[in-house]
Design an enzyme around this catalytic site. Sequence first.
Site, mmCIF file in Angstrom:
data_model
loop_
_atom_site.group_PDB
_atom_site.id
_atom_site.type_symbol
_atom_site.label_atom_id
_atom_site.label_comp_id
_atom_site.label_asym_id
_atom_site.label_seq_id
_atom_site.Cartn_x
_atom_site.Cartn_y
_atom_site.Cartn_z
ATOM 1 N N LYS A 577 48.387 40.107 45.548
ATOM 2 C CA LYS A 577 47.249 41.028 45.539
ATOM 3 C C LYS A 577 47.548 42.366 44.877
ATOM 4 C CE LYS A 577 47.063 40.264 50.017
ATOM 5 N NZ LYS A 577 47.585 38.887 50.128
ATOM 6 N N LEU A 611 39.714 29.949 50.655
ATOM 7 C CA LEU A 611 38.255 30.060 50.778
ATOM 8 C C LEU A 611 37.635 30.553 49.475
ATOM 9 C CD1 LEU A 611 37.945 31.710 54.318
ATOM 10 C CD2 LEU A 611 37.558 29.319 53.723
ATOM 11 N N GLY A 662 54.484 31.398 59.244
ATOM 12 C CA GLY A 662 54.046 31.622 57.870
ATOM 13 C C GLY A 662 52.692 32.266 57.712
ATOM 14 N N GLU A 665 52.994 38.075 55.754
ATOM 15 C CA GLU A 665 53.886 38.279 54.620
ATOM 16 C C GLU A 665 55.326 38.280 55.152
ATOM 17 O OE1 GLU A 665 52.985 38.443 51.540
ATOM 18 O OE2 GLU A 665 50.831 38.803 51.672
ATOM 19 N N LYS A 680 42.352 43.700 50.128
ATOM 20 C CA LYS A 680 41.356 42.632 49.990
ATOM 21 C C LYS A 680 39.943 43.191 49.875
ATOM 22 C CE LYS A 680 44.126 39.155 52.441
ATOM 23 N NZ LYS A 680 44.289 38.317 53.655
ATOM 24 N N GLY A 795 48.041 30.711 55.658
ATOM 25 C CA GLY A 795 48.865 29.497 55.714
ATOM 26 C C GLY A 795 49.231 29.036 54.319
#
Length: 813
Positions: A577, A611, A662, A665, A680, A795
């Site tokens: 990101k 998603l 997991g 980060e 985000k 995940g």
Amino acid sequence: MKVLKFGGTSVANANNIELVKNIVKNSKNKTAVVVSAFGGVTDLLLNAAELASTHNEEYKNVFLKIEERHISTIKELIPVSNQSKVLSKVKSELNILETLLEGAFFIGEITPKLSDKIVSYGELLSSYIISEYFIAEGLNASYKDSRELLKTNANYGKAAIYNFEETNSLIQNYFNNNNQITVLGGFIASSIKGDSTTLGRGGSDYTAAIIAAAVDAKSLEIWTDVSGMYTANPKLVKQAKAIENISYQEAMELSHFGAKVLYPPTIQPVLSKGIPIAIKNTFSPDAIGTTITKNLDKNGKTVRGISHIENISLISLEGSGMVGIPGISKRFFEVLSLAQISIVLITQASSEHSICVAIDANDVALAEEAINNEFEYEISLKKIKPVLVENDLAIIALVGDSMKNHQGLSGKMFSTLGKNNVNIRVIAQGSSERNISAVIDKADVKKALNSLHEKFFEENIKQLNLFIMGVGNVGSKLLHQIKQQKKYLKENLKLNVRVIGISNSRTMFFDEDGISLKSWESLLSKGEKANKEQFFSKVNSLNYRNSIFVDNTASEVVSNTYADYLSNSISVVTCNKIACSSVYTNYSKLKYLAQKYNAPFLFETNVGAGLPIIDTLKHLIASGDKILKIQAVLSGSLNFVFNNFSNKTTFHNIVKQAQEEGYTEPDPKIDLSGIDVARKILILARESGYKLDIDEITNKSFLPEESLQTTNNNDFFASLIKFEPSFQEMYTEAANKDAKLKYVAQFEDGKASVGLQHIPKGHDFYNLEGSDNIVLFFTERYPNQPLIIKGAGAGADVTASGIFADIIRIGNF
């Protein structure tokens, strides 16, 4: 009667010559067998002559190599009982050759006439030895010196038949009186005075064609080391296929543009006679090969082949003084003709302001000097500019008889090259429309050939070449998914996905043919030391079509390389990101580069893992909708933490569990500090069309300042233990309100914020389970009942699937 020609690789050694014998013995008709010199011998002869002419005694060692090649071949091929005669003849000829080389050494020069005499020994010796081998093996064979049949002018090095009537008569008289297999040397002939001459490049093919035309042969078979003419050079395009049937004109076009299995003049003697030419493979004689005839394959493909010529230079003459002035073109082409410079391609602007030609790069210095001298006066008056030279170029060409009846081929060709950032310098198309040619950078040849071959010959199967950095949690899952779906993608989506390069923080590994996904871990462990700059350099130098760089890291250093990839038309797919949440100028620059260089930049997994949040947002904007408000729970790790945290657990233990499974980060503080969620919502705001930077987002962190200031995971987790009471207090406060703790991101009226909120019953966020994410888009079309996207938001598996989806999306562009 049949004429069979075998090239240098077909007669390179005793084993290969045995294969030739097996082919020839199956011939039931009267047969002429035309052979080249043993593979590599012509180069040795030229080298020896050059050394001798410069008083370099090293020529003697080269001569010994030539002698050894022929003597050892005789001993391997011919039984001892038959060797004496053959060895005596060959040694006698070698003595003459040695004398000729000595002469060149003593006089210190090599004339074209002497060079032809020396070089002729390659074919003279090979044809004699092979004929004697055939006889020893029981074949009804004989030897004939081609110099007694082919009569040429005295243009040594590139002689031409001076009188076809005489040559044809000699050939016909000989073969009318011989009902057996005749072995002849190709490439060699004799002048009117009886001196040895050579027919130049492709001379052995030409010899065979002349004989075939003279005797009205049933067919001319050219045996080489490939199974016919291919749709493209199989050394550069692994998917290239042999063309079963092709017309004379198509074959000539392909040969002119680099299909080296056939030399264009070869076709000329048999063209008017309509004699079929078969291109066959000595090492795979049962392969169908290519048949060249005058009949068109009406049901064949529109484009029959793609060919190219490398080592091309462009010569351009331009200037206002050229416009409307008669004779400029005549002078330009005449000066090149007088310099004996062959022009490969011509184009001229309709304004008459410039003339541009493509020539062999070896001739460029001579051409430049000759043209500048010719137009010296006009250049001095500045009416014409000095010659402009562009080097390191190549010509790529589409060839097919039926192309003129098919619309849109040029558009398809150039759009395919454009999508792969292949810059076109010059375009030419003949009036026959049988050929569309373009001049491109030599470095782009392999990519251009593969791109066009994929477009025109591979049933629309598109090859994607992946270069993956980061093969840990997410990366390893991605490689597994690619391996699992490879067959499905090829059969159903017509995508061939190959992983060419992989890297972790320690090592990197490349395989230009595709890394085996069954053993990628062991291959990577044996790779070279990881280096981000060298990784990019390798990706760029490979210059593959449809290249995609995949970043599975959380590294800022790696994200800083995206611009380099995009600027070289290499697509970027990332779950990192940092780039898209960096300063707005960098974000907009990457978007601009992606558009400019036609290299998709996709980052769906930046928000919500697998998603389709960003994709849905893009569709809303593209369809004319406007975002009014966004409310979201965007951290699967924080949702997991607060869904599992209670007065019966400790905050420390839940965060530790989230890290181990997991969800977070590698540094969980990135998630818990809220910076990950802030990035985000920033990305969503930017994708909604707003200019926003990270420092403009209000971050209401729930972590104590001491926790935020820690510099490593051990200290961070220790601080969580220390401040457990305050975390329990947060939980109790929410529970007393019959609410749940959710870390919420919100964007409205150009402002964004992130922070922990109490979510009451009945709210869309209240029943959000596990590590799920949820996004509510309030738009002009969805003002009251928002568009909702909900599902697993963290995940390795779902993140990998989101990256995989972006890769497939690029494949479908």
